[in-house]
Scaffold this active site. Structure first.
Site, PDB file in Angstrom:
ATOM      1  N   ARG A  16       0.866  -1.180   0.000  1.00 47.65           N
ATOM      2  CA  ARG A  16       0.000   0.000   0.000  1.00 47.65           C
ATOM      3  C   ARG A  16       0.903   1.230   0.000  1.00 47.65           C
ATOM      4  NH1 ARG A  16      -2.046  -3.683   3.779  1.00 47.65           N
ATOM      5  NH2 ARG A  16      -4.147  -4.423   3.259  1.00 47.65           N
ATOM      6  N   LYS A  41      -1.658  -1.712   7.601  1.00 47.61           N
ATOM      7  CA  LYS A  41      -3.047  -1.361   7.887  1.00 47.61           C
ATOM      8  C   LYS A  41      -3.561  -2.152   9.095  1.00 47.61           C
ATOM      9  CE  LYS A  41      -7.456  -1.107   5.452  1.00 47.61           C
ATOM     10  NZ  LYS A  41      -8.112  -1.396   4.170  1.00 47.61           N
ATOM     11  N   HIS A 112      -4.284   1.747  -6.169  1.00 43.20           N
ATOM     12  CA  HIS A 112      -4.887   0.482  -5.754  1.00 43.20           C
ATOM     13  C   HIS A 112      -4.998  -0.537  -6.894  1.00 43.20           C
ATOM     14  CE1 HIS A 112      -6.535  -1.840  -2.521  1.00 43.20           C
ATOM     15  NE2 HIS A 112      -7.501  -2.257  -3.307  1.00 43.20           N
ATOM     16  N   ARG A 115      -2.277  -3.100  -6.765  1.00 41.31           N
ATOM     17  CA  ARG A 115      -2.462  -4.234  -5.838  1.00 41.31           C
ATOM     18  C   ARG A 115      -3.304  -5.314  -6.496  1.00 41.31           C
ATOM     19  NH1 ARG A 115      -1.492  -4.668  -0.444  1.00 41.31           N
ATOM     20  NH2 ARG A 115      -3.402  -5.538   0.377  1.00 41.31           N
ATOM     21  N   HIS A 138      -3.728  -9.663   3.969  1.00 37.68           N
ATOM     22  CA  HIS A 138      -5.129  -9.574   4.367  1.00 37.68           C
ATOM     23  C   HIS A 138      -5.336 -10.470   5.578  1.00 37.68           C
ATOM     24  CE1 HIS A 138      -6.446  -8.447   0.027  1.00 37.68           C
ATOM     25  NE2 HIS A 138      -6.117  -7.383   0.731  1.00 37.68           N
ATOM     26  N   TYR A 147     -10.778 -10.729  -5.294  1.00 39.22           N
ATOM     27  CA  TYR A 147      -9.869 -10.890  -6.419  1.00 39.22           C
ATOM     28  C   TYR A 147     -10.244 -12.075  -7.303  1.00 39.22           C
ATOM     29  CZ  TYR A 147      -7.094  -7.496  -3.925  1.00 39.22           C
ATOM     30  OH  TYR A 147      -6.675  -6.373  -3.290  1.00 39.22           O
TER      31      TYR A 147
END
Length: 167
Positions: A16, A41, A112, A115, A138, A147
């Site tokens: 990120r 994050k 983004h 990613r 994640h 995804y």
């Protein structure tokens, strides 16, 4: 060189923007070929392999273009005074936008999608959804499940023909 190294981090590692600007010189382990991501994050620390091309881009920037700083251990610093100040996320966004423009993708603006492209590449190369979740850091596999929508080639390979339709 700085912008190229930052974009490589986004494209190759799926970082990120906030994670890129938080990279410290001490997070780079050249001997083991790893990068430590401390401020994520999810507020966890991760150590991930550093691809050779990404490592070379970062090393080239640090050796040839990074301004000398008195205090800052940030890998990516400002080129103009005050150089001891780490970059903000806005500068990374500008670098991504400039790369899109150079590639002729004037309708792209955000980081983004990079990613998403990492996830797409991993899925196409045969990685499992769990592996993609681990690489993108994640905490929930459900977050990574979005995804699967983009991996149309794999979905087509397992889809059954619609009943009543002749193949």
């Amino acid at each position: 060189m700085r912008d190229y190294a930052m974009v490589r981090c986004l494209v190759d590692l799926g970082l990120r923007v906030g994670e890129v600007v938080q990279i410290q010189l001490d997070d780079l382990n050249w001997r083991d070929g790893t990068l430590r991501i401390r401020r994520t994050k999810s507020r966890r620390m991760y150590v991930m392999p550093l691809p050779e091309a990404t490592g070379c881009a970062i090393a080239d920037y640090i050796r040839s273009a990074r301004k000398a700083t008195a205090v800052s251990r940030s890998a990516f610093v400002r080129h103009y005074a005050p150089v001891d100040t780490p970059l903000g996320t806005g500068r990374v966004h500008q670098a991504v936008h400039a790369a899109y423009v150079r590639a002729g993708l004037t309708n792209r603006t955000g980081s983004h999608p990079l990613r998403h492209s990492v996830a797409r590449r991993l899925l196409r190369s045969g990685s499992s959804l769990k592996e993609v979740a681990d690489i993108l850091r994640h905490r929930s596999i459900n977050t990574t499940a979005i995804y699967t929508k983009i991996d149309r080639r794999s979905l087509d390979a397992v889809a059954l023909p619609w009943l009543g339709r002749t193949s």
